[in-house]
Each structure stands twice: as structure tokens, then as C-alpha cells.
Design an enzyme around this catalytic site. Structure first.
Site, PDB file in Angstrom:
ATOM      1  NE  ARG A 234     -35.371   7.266  27.652  1.00  0.00           N
ATOM      2  CZ  ARG A 234     -36.089   6.257  27.179  1.00  0.00           C
ATOM      3  NH1 ARG A 234     -37.320   6.465  26.740  1.00  0.00           N
ATOM      4  NH2 ARG A 234     -35.600   5.038  27.146  1.00  0.00           N
ATOM      5  CD  GLU A 263     -40.172   8.985  32.283  1.00  0.00           C
ATOM      6  OE1 GLU A 263     -40.725   9.656  31.402  1.00  0.00           O
ATOM      7  OE2 GLU A 263     -39.917   7.777  32.171  1.00  0.00           O
ATOM      8  CG  HIS A 295     -41.932   5.717  29.685  1.00  0.00           C
ATOM      9  ND1 HIS A 295     -40.773   6.395  29.975  1.00  0.00           N
ATOM     10  CD2 HIS A 295     -41.664   4.955  28.594  1.00  0.00           C
ATOM     11  CE1 HIS A 295     -39.834   6.032  29.110  1.00  0.00           C
ATOM     12  NE2 HIS A 295     -40.345   5.162  28.267  1.00  0.00           N
TER      13      HIS A 295
HETATM   14  P1  NAI Z   1     -33.087   4.912  16.982  1.00  0.00           P
HETATM   15  O1  NAI Z   1     -31.697   4.910  17.524  1.00  0.00           O
HETATM   16  O2  NAI Z   1     -33.475   3.861  15.989  1.00  0.00           O
HETATM   17  O3  NAI Z   1     -33.371   6.334  16.293  1.00  0.00           O
HETATM   18  C1  NAI Z   1     -32.978   7.558  16.821  1.00  0.00           C
HETATM   19  C2  NAI Z   1     -32.697   8.485  15.654  1.00  0.00           C
HETATM   20  O4  NAI Z   1     -32.439   9.789  16.181  1.00  0.00           O
HETATM   21  C3  NAI Z   1     -31.483   8.061  14.826  1.00  0.00           C
HETATM   22  O5  NAI Z   1     -31.824   7.994  13.443  1.00  0.00           O
HETATM   23  C4  NAI Z   1     -30.482   9.173  15.096  1.00  0.00           C
HETATM   24  O6  NAI Z   1     -29.622   9.441  13.992  1.00  0.00           O
HETATM   25  C5  NAI Z   1     -31.396  10.345  15.387  1.00  0.00           C
HETATM   26  N1  NAI Z   1     -30.757  11.434  16.109  1.00  0.00           N
HETATM   27  C6  NAI Z   1     -29.780  11.355  17.044  1.00  0.00           C
HETATM   28  N2  NAI Z   1     -29.434  12.589  17.440  1.00  0.00           N
HETATM   29  C7  NAI Z   1     -30.197  13.455  16.718  1.00  0.00           C
HETATM   30  C8  NAI Z   1     -30.289  14.861  16.662  1.00  0.00           C
HETATM   31  N3  NAI Z   1     -29.500  15.635  17.430  1.00  0.00           N
HETATM   32  N4  NAI Z   1     -31.188  15.415  15.822  1.00  0.00           N
HETATM   33  C9  NAI Z   1     -31.963  14.624  15.024  1.00  0.00           C
HETATM   34  N5  NAI Z   1     -31.913  13.292  15.029  1.00  0.00           N
HETATM   35  C10 NAI Z   1     -31.038  12.707  15.872  1.00  0.00           C
HETATM   36  O7  NAI Z   1     -34.037   4.921  18.220  1.00  0.00           O
HETATM   37  P2  NAI Z   1     -35.583   4.493  18.269  1.00  0.00           P
HETATM   38  O8  NAI Z   1     -35.683   3.043  18.525  1.00  0.00           O
HETATM   39  O9  NAI Z   1     -36.282   5.053  17.100  1.00  0.00           O
HETATM   40  O10 NAI Z   1     -36.053   5.245  19.599  1.00  0.00           O
HETATM   41  C11 NAI Z   1     -36.109   6.663  19.667  1.00  0.00           C
HETATM   42  C12 NAI Z   1     -36.267   7.062  21.095  1.00  0.00           C
HETATM   43  O11 NAI Z   1     -37.575   6.650  21.543  1.00  0.00           O
HETATM   44  C13 NAI Z   1     -35.298   6.340  22.058  1.00  0.00           C
HETATM   45  O12 NAI Z   1     -34.108   7.061  22.185  1.00  0.00           O
HETATM   46  C14 NAI Z   1     -36.052   6.298  23.334  1.00  0.00           C
HETATM   47  O13 NAI Z   1     -35.621   7.409  24.104  1.00  0.00           O
HETATM   48  C15 NAI Z   1     -37.520   6.487  22.934  1.00  0.00           C
HETATM   49  N6  NAI Z   1     -38.348   5.344  23.299  1.00  0.00           N
HETATM   50  C16 NAI Z   1     -39.496   5.572  24.006  1.00  0.00           C
HETATM   51  C17 NAI Z   1     -40.329   4.528  24.357  1.00  0.00           C
HETATM   52  C18 NAI Z   1     -41.625   4.745  25.086  1.00  0.00           C
HETATM   53  O14 NAI Z   1     -42.176   3.784  25.640  1.00  0.00           O
HETATM   54  N7  NAI Z   1     -42.170   5.948  25.103  1.00  0.00           N
HETATM   55  C19 NAI Z   1     -39.967   3.151  24.039  1.00  0.00           C
HETATM   56  C20 NAI Z   1     -38.778   3.026  23.216  1.00  0.00           C
HETATM   57  C21 NAI Z   1     -37.993   4.086  22.895  1.00  0.00           C
END
Ligand code: NAI
Length: 328
Positions: A234, A263, A295
């Protein structure tokens, strides 16, 4: 159920219409984003379906409630654009697609690394201009480099495994370390160690109060000079102005971003032929070592199919009063 879709593109219509052959909902697609002006477009619908840049703050949610909306279905994983407390107090359920092809986003992060490192965007243009020289295209071996990963959830974990496959040393940081990744060869360390030890840093944590501007002037100062920074998560994770300064003085050696702080005003729309008023983004795109994509990390056939199926399944479960496994 009658569902109104906001911020739709032709591909949304195509994938949702195809998936809906198994669900039989009534779908209506709008190109407009969800905001306080556009809730007036809701007719008989009971559910609205939104994407990453639609704003569902307390005010908009209140307007949705007045229109009889009882379900907000996000067709994405991130939910930083929704005021969940306000939704709960209004009795609006919020569902999302927590995991749909984490490979799509992880592979896009790696695409940015490879393209930046080997200057593929430059060589593509050079060869088309019959310029077959190599000066300025020099890269480095990924093999043996240290890659720092912040956030090792669905996407970060896939990313780590791919980088391990390249022969990189993978340093990881997460609130909840992932045992399988340690077995695969990653090492969990503090955020500070990621910053100070990594040749490449890739962000895969969500945007929230703790992570907003995780990358700022202070954290950049702790990074290795020449570090490559990748953000497919993000835009708000990065203080973009601080990154611009670090690109100008060379402390950041390369930047690959698929997301950008501001964005909402730009991405998913065509402004060619228009003067862009965002000076920060305009400055970013002048650097030869910066690659910005709009994105598109999620944008694969597999991910789009899964997003449509899971979103429509979430809505069917709500309609039938079944447990909402993807509720927020
Ligand atoms: P997820 O929920 O499976 O993983 C996120 C991880 O970040 C979790 O393991 C969590 O414990 C960790 N986390 C939370 N706060 C933290 C901190 N302060 N320091 C370190 N780690 C922390 O989410 P997923 O599916 O892996 O997605 C990650 C991000 O990718 C989403 O939040 C979304 O913003 C972004 N995304 C971007 C896309 C794109 O098209 N560019 C598409 C899908 C998701």
C-alpha cells in the site's frame, strides 16, 4: 441478491459476469467510485461491491445504511479504506477476499526487482531505436544478495520462497513469524536489522496506524546506501517525499512501486494528454532508477477469477445467513 459494483473496469464486468453463472445474483456495474456523491446511484441493491480506492469512511457508510445497504463486499484483500468500527456500529457487514493468488502480487514484486536491476525498460527502448549498446544497463547478480521482507503473510511468504530460489539470503520481519519459512531458509530478524542489512527491501505488510510511513527519513537513513526498495503493498507505507530526497542524494539506489500514497486520484484511469498536477509522482517518474506500475500486482487471470468467485460466494453466504468466513 442485487449488487451494485463501484469503480468497475471492463475486466471486472467480464470476470464477474462469467463467475455469476454459478451464483445467479443480479449485478449492476458502475465506473464511478464509491463516495458521498455517488451513493445516490444505489437503487434496489442490498449489497455494494468496492475496490481498493473506494472510500468507505463513517460518512459514506452512514449514507449506505440510509440506502438500505447491509453488506459491503470488498473485491480485494486490503481494507484500509473502510472504517470497520463505523460499519459495525451501523450493522453493515464487511467481507473481503483475503487470499486470491498471492503468487500474482509476489511475482509482480519480483518483476519489479528484475526489471529495475537489469534495466529492461531501457533496453526495450534502446533496441527499438536500433541502439544495441550496453552502457548504463549493468545490473548485479541476485544470487547471494540479502533481501529483507517486511510482512510474511500470504504474499510475503511466497515472495520469500521465490527469493530463496534465487539463492538470496532472506531476512524476514513479521509480528507473527512463519515457521515454514524458517524451515525453508529465511531468518526472522528485527525491523532495524532488515533496514541495515538488506540489499533489497520488499514491503508486504498491511497499511494501518502502526505501519503508515514505515519507510521515512529516519528509516531510510538506517538502510544500506544503494538499497533497492520495492512496495507492492500500500502506498501509505512509504513517505514518498522522503524517498524522493533519498533518490536525489543516491541513498536509495532503485525504487519499484506498484502502489502510491495518492493513487486514488490517478490509478486505474487514463490521463494521457492531461497535465498531471501531482508533483511528487511526476518527480518520481523522472528518475531513471524508478519503476512505477499502476496497482497491477493482482492483475492475472487466476487472481481475477478467484476474486470474482470468492466475492460472489461471500455475498451468497450472507444472503443465506451462513457463517461469513471472510468477514472483517
Ligand atoms: P496477509 O494478511 O496475509 O499478510 C500480512 C502480514 O503482515 C501478516 O503476516 C501480518 O502479521 C504482517 N504484519 C502486520 N503488521 C505488521 C508490522 N507492523 N510489521 C511487520 N509485519 C506486519 O496479507 P497479504 O495477502 O500477504 O497482503 C499483503 C498486502 O499486500 C495487503 O495488505 C495489501 O495491502 C497488499 N496487496 C496488494 C496488491 C496489489 O495488487 N499490489 C494485491 C493484494 C494485496
Amino acid at each position: 441478491m442485487d449488487i451494485l459494483f463501484f469503480s468497475t473496469q471492463p475486466y471486472d464486468k467480464a470476470y464477474f459476469t462469467a463467475a455469476n453463472e454459478s451464483f445467479h445474483h443480479r449485478l449492476r456495474f458502475l465506473e464511478y467510485p464509491l463516495n458521498e456523491d455517488n451513493t445516490a446511484l444505489i437503487k434496489q441493491e442490498q449489497a455494494v461491491c468496492v475496490f481498493v480506492n473506494d472510500k468507505a469512511d463513517a460518512h459514506v457508510l452512514g449514507l449506505l445504511k440510509e440506502k438500505g445497504i447491509s453488506l459491503l463486499a470488498l473485491r480485494c484483500a486490503g481494507f484500509n479504506n473502510v472504517d470497520l468500527k463505523a460499519a459495525a456500529s451501523l450493522g453493515i457487514k464487511v467481507v473481503r477476499v483475503p487470499a486470491y493468488s498471492p503468487h500474482a502480487v509476489a511475482e509482480h514484486a519480483i518483476t519489479l526487482i528484475l526489471a529495475l536491476n537489469r534495466k529492461i525498460y531501457k533496453s526495450y527502448n534502446r533496441v527499438r531505436d536500433n541502439n544495441f549498446t550496453l552502457s548504463g544497463l549493468e545490473g548485479f547478480d541476485l544470487y547471494g544478495k540479502t533481501v529483507g521482507v517486511i510482512g510474511t503473510g500470504n504474499i510475503g511468504a511466497v515472495f520469500c520462497r521465490i527469493m530463496l530460489g534465487f539463492g538470496c539470503q532472506v531476512l524476514a520481519h513479521d509480528l507473527y513469524p512463519h515457521e515454514g519459512l524458517v524451515k525453508a531458509g529465511a531468518t526472522y530478524v528485527s525491523r532495524e536489522t532488515i533496514l541495515s542489512s538488506s540489499d533489497i527491501i520488499s514491503l508486504h505488510c498491511p497499511l494501518n496506524e502502526d505501519t503508515r510511513h514505515l519507510i521515512n527519513g529516519h528509516s531510510i537513513a538506517q538502510m544500506k546506501p544503494g538499497v533497492m526498495l520495492i512496495n507492492t503493498s500500500r502506498g501509505g507505507l512509504i513517505d514518498t517525499k522522503a524517498v524522493v530526497e533519498a533518490l536525489k542524494n543516491g541513498h536509495i539506489g532503485a525504487l519499484g512501486i506498484d502502489v502510491y500514497e495518492q493513487e486514488e486520484q490517478l490509478f486505474f484511469q487514463n490521463f494521457s494528454g492531461t497535465i498531471i498536477q501531482d508533483d511528487v509522482l511526476s518527480r518520481l517518474t523522472t528518475f531513471p532508477n524508478v519503476l512505477v506500475t499502476a496497482h497491477q500486482g493482482f492483475f492475472t487471470k487466476e487472481a481475477l477469477t478467484q476474486i470474482a468467485n470468492t466475492t460472489l460466494q461471500n455475498i451468497s453466504s450472507f444472503e443465506k445467513g451462513e457463517p461469513l468466513v471472510n468477514a472483517l
